[in-house]
Design an enzyme around this catalytic site. Structure first.
Site, short mmCIF file in Angstrom:
data_model
loop_
_atom_site.label_atom_id
_atom_site.label_comp_id
_atom_site.label_asym_id
_atom_site.label_seq_id
_atom_site.Cartn_x
_atom_site.Cartn_y
_atom_site.Cartn_z
N GLN A 74 -15.11 2.06 -6.31
CA GLN A 74 -14.35 0.97 -5.68
C GLN A 74 -12.90 1.38 -5.55
O GLN A 74 -12.09 0.66 -4.95
CB GLN A 74 -14.43 -0.29 -6.56
CG GLN A 74 -15.84 -0.82 -6.74
CD GLN A 74 -15.91 -1.82 -7.89
OE1 GLN A 74 -15.66 -2.99 -7.70
NE2 GLN A 74 -16.23 -1.34 -9.07
N ASN A 75 -12.57 2.53 -6.11
CA ASN A 75 -11.16 2.96 -6.11
C ASN A 75 -10.77 3.54 -4.76
O ASN A 75 -11.54 4.25 -4.13
CB ASN A 75 -10.93 4.00 -7.20
CG ASN A 75 -11.17 3.43 -8.58
OD1 ASN A 75 -11.27 2.21 -8.73
ND2 ASN A 75 -11.27 4.27 -9.58
N VAL A 76 -9.52 3.25 -4.40
CA VAL A 76 -9.01 3.80 -3.15
C VAL A 76 -8.16 5.04 -3.43
O VAL A 76 -7.57 5.63 -2.52
CB VAL A 76 -8.22 2.73 -2.35
CG1 VAL A 76 -9.17 1.62 -1.89
CG2 VAL A 76 -7.06 2.14 -3.14
N ASP A 77 -8.10 5.45 -4.70
CA ASP A 77 -7.38 6.69 -5.03
C ASP A 77 -8.29 7.90 -4.77
O ASP A 77 -9.48 7.75 -4.49
CB ASP A 77 -6.84 6.65 -6.47
CG ASP A 77 -7.93 6.68 -7.54
OD1 ASP A 77 -8.84 7.54 -7.47
OD2 ASP A 77 -7.85 5.87 -8.49
N ARG A 95 1.47 1.87 -3.59
CA ARG A 95 0.26 2.41 -4.24
C ARG A 95 0.10 3.90 -3.90
O ARG A 95 -0.24 4.72 -4.73
CB ARG A 95 -1.01 1.69 -3.75
CG ARG A 95 -1.04 0.19 -3.83
CD ARG A 95 -1.45 -0.30 -5.19
NE ARG A 95 -0.37 -0.23 -6.14
CZ ARG A 95 0.72 -1.02 -6.15
NH1 ARG A 95 0.88 -1.96 -5.25
NH2 ARG A 95 1.66 -0.88 -7.06
N HIS A 154 -14.39 0.83 -0.90
CA HIS A 154 -13.28 -0.03 -0.47
C HIS A 154 -12.18 0.71 0.30
O HIS A 154 -11.08 0.21 0.42
CB HIS A 154 -12.67 -0.74 -1.70
CG HIS A 154 -13.60 -1.72 -2.34
ND1 HIS A 154 -13.42 -2.23 -3.61
CD2 HIS A 154 -14.75 -2.29 -1.88
CE1 HIS A 154 -14.41 -3.06 -3.89
NE2 HIS A 154 -15.22 -3.12 -2.87
N GLY A 179 -15.28 1.51 -15.98
CA GLY A 179 -13.94 1.01 -15.64
C GLY A 179 -13.90 -0.03 -14.54
O GLY A 179 -12.97 -0.04 -13.75
N THR A 180 -14.90 -0.90 -14.51
CA THR A 180 -14.84 -1.99 -13.52
C THR A 180 -15.17 -3.31 -14.20
O THR A 180 -16.06 -3.36 -15.06
CB THR A 180 -15.80 -1.75 -12.32
OG1 THR A 180 -15.83 -2.94 -11.52
CG2 THR A 180 -17.19 -1.36 -12.73
N TYR A 229 0.82 -1.22 0.00
CA TYR A 229 0.00 0.00 0.00
C TYR A 229 0.86 1.27 0.00
O TYR A 229 0.43 2.28 -0.54
CB TYR A 229 -1.01 -0.03 1.16
CG TYR A 229 -2.10 -1.03 0.86
CD1 TYR A 229 -3.08 -0.77 -0.11
CD2 TYR A 229 -2.12 -2.29 1.45
CE1 TYR A 229 -4.04 -1.70 -0.44
CE2 TYR A 229 -3.08 -3.24 1.14
CZ TYR A 229 -4.04 -2.93 0.19
OH TYR A 229 -4.99 -3.86 -0.16
P1 OAD Z 1 -10.45 -4.54 -12.37
O1 OAD Z 1 -8.98 -4.51 -12.60
O2 OAD Z 1 -11.06 -5.83 -11.96
O3 OAD Z 1 -11.21 -4.07 -13.69
C1 OAD Z 1 -10.79 -2.93 -14.39
C2 OAD Z 1 -11.72 -2.70 -15.55
O4 OAD Z 1 -11.32 -1.51 -16.19
C3 OAD Z 1 -11.71 -3.82 -16.62
O5 OAD Z 1 -13.02 -4.16 -16.97
C4 OAD Z 1 -10.96 -3.16 -17.79
O6 OAD Z 1 -11.43 -3.61 -19.06
C5 OAD Z 1 -11.32 -1.70 -17.58
N1 OAD Z 1 -10.35 -0.74 -18.14
C6 OAD Z 1 -9.04 -0.87 -18.37
N2 OAD Z 1 -8.54 0.26 -18.86
C7 OAD Z 1 -9.57 1.14 -18.97
C8 OAD Z 1 -9.68 2.50 -19.40
N3 OAD Z 1 -8.65 3.20 -19.82
N4 OAD Z 1 -10.91 3.06 -19.36
C9 OAD Z 1 -12.00 2.38 -18.89
N5 OAD Z 1 -11.93 1.11 -18.48
C10 OAD Z 1 -10.73 0.50 -18.51
O7 OAD Z 1 -10.77 -3.37 -11.32
P2 OAD Z 1 -12.08 -3.15 -10.45
O8 OAD Z 1 -13.28 -3.66 -11.13
O9 OAD Z 1 -12.06 -1.73 -10.00
O10 OAD Z 1 -10.67 -4.29 -4.28
O11 OAD Z 1 -11.75 -4.07 -9.20
C11 OAD Z 1 -12.66 -4.11 -8.15
C12 OAD Z 1 -11.95 -4.38 -6.85
O12 OAD Z 1 -11.10 -5.52 -6.99
C13 OAD Z 1 -10.99 -3.29 -6.41
O13 OAD Z 1 -11.64 -2.25 -5.74
C14 OAD Z 1 -10.03 -4.01 -5.53
C15 OAD Z 1 -9.83 -5.26 -6.35
O14 OAD Z 1 -9.49 -6.40 -5.67
C16 OAD Z 1 -9.93 -4.45 -3.17
O15 OAD Z 1 -8.72 -4.34 -3.13
C17 OAD Z 1 -10.74 -4.77 -1.96
#
Ligand code: OAD
Length: 232
Positions: free
Chosen positions: A89-92, A59, A107, A173-174, A56
């Site tokens: 869900q972002n911690v930024d 990060r 998160h 972006g998730t 962390y």
């Molecule tokens: P992921 O890494 O699982 O998913 C990221 C998503 O962003 C994917 O669907 C990519 O296709 C998309 N992506 C990549 N580049 C992009 C861009 N330039 N513009 C838009 N989309 C783009 O991340 P999260 O879904 O945020 O939790 O992950 C959820 C949680 O899993 C996080 O909060 C974290 C992680 O484990 C904890 O640490 C508790």
């Protein structure tokens, strides 16, 4: 007088990718280099707090150097025409630094730390390192203010309440792999216009009412801004 519509956004790591922050599950993402069980669970913290802190701290250091991209800024601009709530869900802190005023961090937040005893005593740490031996007033080691796998999501009910009241939903972006965050948009009322901005196909098919803008966050937001101009 016309009522301002409520736009509720669920954002994930992809919205910050163009700011240079890694996503988790893409090729080369954070979970390719680290097993989440080693750095993002209470068990990992008990077993090897130094490794968890290092993960962390790195990060947080990267975040200190990152700047909001045009997707964060466009989301903030939408506050001129809509009541915007961002559930991230972002911690930024890039939504806040991009100008958004209503941001709920599901998160946790990298720029905060808390007591490892009861997750209380939440303090700002900015972008500096947290080290072993730094304790809260009760003498307990301080930990990153991050909701780890296996922990309850304290702000879940508040987030559900926002989606229930949404007039428009945007998912951006998730990968929608992590629950309960991934199911939040299900709480919107039937018929609520719902959009996804993500350059990739989702792993599991989305309901047919979700309109997928298959673009990166910055271009996707430009496009979305035009589309919702008509929904004002
Ligand atoms: P992921 O890494 O699982 O998913 C990221 C998503 O962003 C994917 O669907 C990519 O296709 C998309 N992506 C990549 N580049 C992009 C861009 N330039 N513009 C838009 N989309 C783009 O991340 P999260 O879904 O945020 O939790 O992950 C959820 C949680 O899993 C996080 O909060 C974290 C992680 O484990 C904890 O640490 C508790």
């Amino acid at each position: 007088m016309k009522q301002t519509k409520k736009l509720v956004v669920l954002s994930g790591a992809g919205v910050s990718q163009e700011s240079g922050l890694s996503t988790f599950r893409d090729a080369g993402g954070l979970w390719e280099g680290h097993d989440p069980r080693d750095v993002a669970t209470p068990e990992a913290w008990a077993r090897d707090p130094e490794l968890v802190l290092r993960f962390y701290n790195e990060r947080r250091q990267a975040l200190g150097k990152a700047i909001p991209n045009s997707a964060h800024k466009t989301l903030a601009e939408l506050e001129n025409d809509f009541e915007v709530d961002i559930v991230t869900q972002n911690v930024d802190d890039l939504h806040e630094r991009g100008g958004s005023t209503n941001v709920l961090h599901l998160h946790g937040e990298l720029t905060k730390i808390c007591s490892s005893f009861d997750l209380g005593d939440i303090q700002d740490i900015g972008y500096r390192e947290l080290t072993l031996g730094e304790t809260c007033q009760q003498g307990h080691q301080l930990r990153p203010y991050i909701v780890w796998f296996g922990e309850a999501v304290p702000k879940l009910e508040e987030a559900v309440g926002l989606f229930k009241k949404a007039d428009i939903v945007l998912i951006i972006g998730t990968s929608l792999q992590v629950y309960p965050a991934a199911s939040l948009f299900d709480y919107a009322r039937p018929g609520t216009p719902t959009f996804l901005i993500d350059p990739a196909e989702p792993d599991s098919p989305l309901p047919s009412y979700v309109e997928h803008l298959k673009l990166k966050a910055s271009n996707g937001m430009e496009h979305f801004k035009e589309i919702i101009g008509d929904l004002r």
